[in-house]
Design a protein around this motif. Structure first.
Motif, mmCIF file in Angstrom:
data_model
loop_
_atom_site.group_PDB
_atom_site.id
_atom_site.type_symbol
_atom_site.label_atom_id
_atom_site.label_comp_id
_atom_site.label_asym_id
_atom_site.label_seq_id
_atom_site.Cartn_x
_atom_site.Cartn_y
_atom_site.Cartn_z
ATOM 1 N N PHE A 56 0.822 -1.208 0.000
ATOM 2 C CA PHE A 56 0.000 0.000 0.000
ATOM 3 C C PHE A 56 0.858 1.260 0.000
ATOM 4 O O PHE A 56 0.511 2.250 -0.669
ATOM 5 N N ALA A 57 1.966 1.236 0.719
ATOM 6 C CA ALA A 57 2.855 2.402 0.716
ATOM 7 C C ALA A 57 3.376 2.673 -0.687
ATOM 8 O O ALA A 57 3.511 3.832 -1.105
ATOM 9 N N GLY A 58 3.655 1.609 -1.427
ATOM 10 C CA GLY A 58 4.204 1.750 -2.773
ATOM 11 C C GLY A 58 3.238 2.327 -3.782
ATOM 12 O O GLY A 58 3.649 2.698 -4.893
ATOM 13 N N LEU A 68 11.696 9.172 3.689
ATOM 14 C CA LEU A 68 10.370 8.587 3.918
ATOM 15 C C LEU A 68 10.475 7.081 4.100
ATOM 16 O O LEU A 68 9.865 6.516 5.016
ATOM 17 N N TRP A 69 11.271 6.407 3.274
ATOM 18 C CA TRP A 69 11.361 4.951 3.357
ATOM 19 C C TRP A 69 12.014 4.491 4.649
ATOM 20 O O TRP A 69 11.687 3.424 5.170
ATOM 21 N N GLN A 70 12.920 5.291 5.203
ATOM 22 C CA GLN A 70 13.494 4.961 6.509
ATOM 23 C C GLN A 70 12.405 4.947 7.581
ATOM 24 O O GLN A 70 12.385 4.083 8.470
ATOM 25 N N GLN A 71 11.482 5.901 7.494
ATOM 26 C CA GLN A 71 10.352 5.929 8.419
ATOM 27 C C GLN A 71 9.428 4.735 8.167
ATOM 28 O O GLN A 71 8.979 4.068 9.115
ATOM 29 N N LEU A 72 9.161 4.445 6.903
ATOM 30 C CA LEU A 72 8.245 3.357 6.565
ATOM 31 C C LEU A 72 8.781 2.006 7.027
ATOM 32 O O LEU A 72 8.016 1.150 7.481
ATOM 33 N N ILE A 73 10.090 1.806 6.933
ATOM 34 C CA ILE A 73 10.686 0.547 7.389
ATOM 35 C C ILE A 73 10.467 0.367 8.886
ATOM 36 O O ILE A 73 10.150 -0.734 9.362
ATOM 37 N N LEU A 187 -3.891 0.304 6.175
ATOM 38 C CA LEU A 187 -4.213 1.722 6.388
ATOM 39 C C LEU A 187 -2.954 2.540 6.641
ATOM 40 O O LEU A 187 -2.784 3.633 6.084
ATOM 41 N N GLU A 188 -2.045 2.035 7.482
ATOM 42 C CA GLU A 188 -0.821 2.770 7.771
ATOM 43 C C GLU A 188 0.043 2.915 6.522
ATOM 44 O O GLU A 188 0.670 3.966 6.304
ATOM 45 N N GLY A 189 0.089 1.884 5.698
ATOM 46 C CA GLY A 189 0.848 1.974 4.453
ATOM 47 C C GLY A 189 0.330 3.089 3.576
ATOM 48 O O GLY A 189 1.110 3.851 2.984
ATOM 49 N N GLY A 194 1.298 9.068 2.141
ATOM 50 C CA GLY A 194 0.661 10.278 1.616
ATOM 51 C C GLY A 194 -0.513 10.040 0.696
ATOM 52 O O GLY A 194 -0.879 10.930 -0.082
ATOM 53 N N ALA A 195 -1.144 8.869 0.791
ATOM 54 C CA ALA A 195 -2.302 8.580 -0.059
ATOM 55 C C ALA A 195 -3.495 9.435 0.343
ATOM 56 O O ALA A 195 -3.593 9.899 1.485
#
Length: 328
Positions: A56-58, A68-73, A187-189, A194-195
């Motif tokens: 979903f993040a992608g 951003l990806w450091q936060q997402l990981i 949902l978090e993804g 930023g969706a």
């Protein structure tokens, strides 16, 4: 079990990075707990929750946005760490000797170490939330999700050995126990990448449908796996007094045949378990549960079609089909 994602190398690589972060964060001076935590992080299952988070993040996050990806990981790791903590405590409650085919932490290190390991795992989860979600609505959302997961577990515990448990009550239990965290992951993804609001709403709904279907398929497995292996425990859920959807549907269709097996399920012999498995199939339990799981799968796939177009939407469709479209 990351081999499940071998056809999705981008997701598989992110999951490996997530595992590495988990090992790094789950460090403690106590040798036994450190060993237990490393085993838990590296011998995990399919890591479905962080995988769905990344899918979903992608949809929105740019691959070039390194910060951003450091936060997402970190957020992905928090989801798997929360899931792992709940499993550790589940195994303690059930005195389960195995988890994902290997000895459980309790079986390896004893109840005391397992309790402390689960507790410490929760503290790392909270640390990751503070680092990534301060100032967002998701500190509260995570707290509410934890509460719903616990309520699902309590509903299941309170319903143990309840021969009259309704299908509605079963669905309520798995909605909290399994579907809540999968819904939160999706949902978090969407949110942290930023969706828009529509995508976030769809993500939450898709995650819940996947979670419900995923648990029903697992419950179906309890009536099919290991029946031909003489040394393997069978109908483990039933023997613990956990009456799942296939059994409940069969009971509704033919209470006279099914109910006698539910009076003292912990005492069922292997022969009686095999008889019950056949009766569940003969009285529509398997086909009925499959219909419901398939309906939830199709609901998830229909909502995925409404997501923004792109390669991740295609991957999400394929991954959902791989996770949910099983045969029994």
């Amino acid at each position: 079990m990351l081999s499940f994602w071998q056809d999705y190398p981008e997701i598989q690589n992110k999951l490996r990075v997530t595992q590495e972060l988990m090992v790094d964060r789950l460090k403690i001076s106590n040798h036994d707990i450190k060993t237990a935590l490393e085993a838990m992080a590296l011998q995990g299952g399919k890591m479905v929750r962080p995988a769905l988070f990344y899918l979903f993040a992608g949809l929105t996050a740019k691959a070039s946005d390194e910060k951003l990806w450091q936060q997402l990981i970190k957020i992905a790791a928090s989801l798997e760490i929360l899931h792992s903590a709940t499993l550790i405590h589940d195994d303690i409650i059930d005195d389960s000797p195995l988890r994902r085919g290997i000895p459980s932490i309790e079986a390896q290190f004893g109840k005391d170490v397992a309790v402390y390991t689960g507790d410490f795992t929760y503290t790392v989860y909270f640390e990751l939330l503070i680092e990534t979600m301060a100032g967002t609505p998701f500190l509260e959302k995570n707290a509410k999700s934890m509460k719903k997961i616990l309520q699902g577990e309590l509903t299941q515990m309170q319903s143990a050995f309840e021969t009259t448990i309704s299908i509605r009550k079963y669905m309520k239990a798995i909605s909290g126990k399994t579907a809540e965290l999968l819904s939160l992951s999706c949902l978090e993804g969407a949110y942290f990448s930023g969706a828009d609001q529509k995508t976030q709403h769809l993500a939450k709904r898709i995650g819940r449908a996947i979670g419900l279907a995923f648990q029903i398929y697992d419950d179906l497995l309890n009536f099919t796996v290991g029946l031909d292996e003489e040394n393997k425990p069978i109908l483990t859920d039933v023997r613990l007094g956990i009456f799942t959807l296939p059994l409940l549907i069969a009971r509704e269709n033919n209470p006279e045949k099914i109910l006698p097996y539910l009076q003292a399920p912990e005492k069922l012999t292997r022969e009686a378990c095999l008889e019950l498995s056949d009766l569940v199939a003969e009285n529509g339990g398997m086909t009925g549960a499959l219909l419901i799981a398939d309906g939830l799968t199709q609901k998830a796939l229909a909502d995925i079609e409404k997501l923004p177009d792109g390669s991740n939407k295609v991957l999400l469709t394929q991954a959902t089909q791989a996770l949910l479209e099983r045969k029994y």
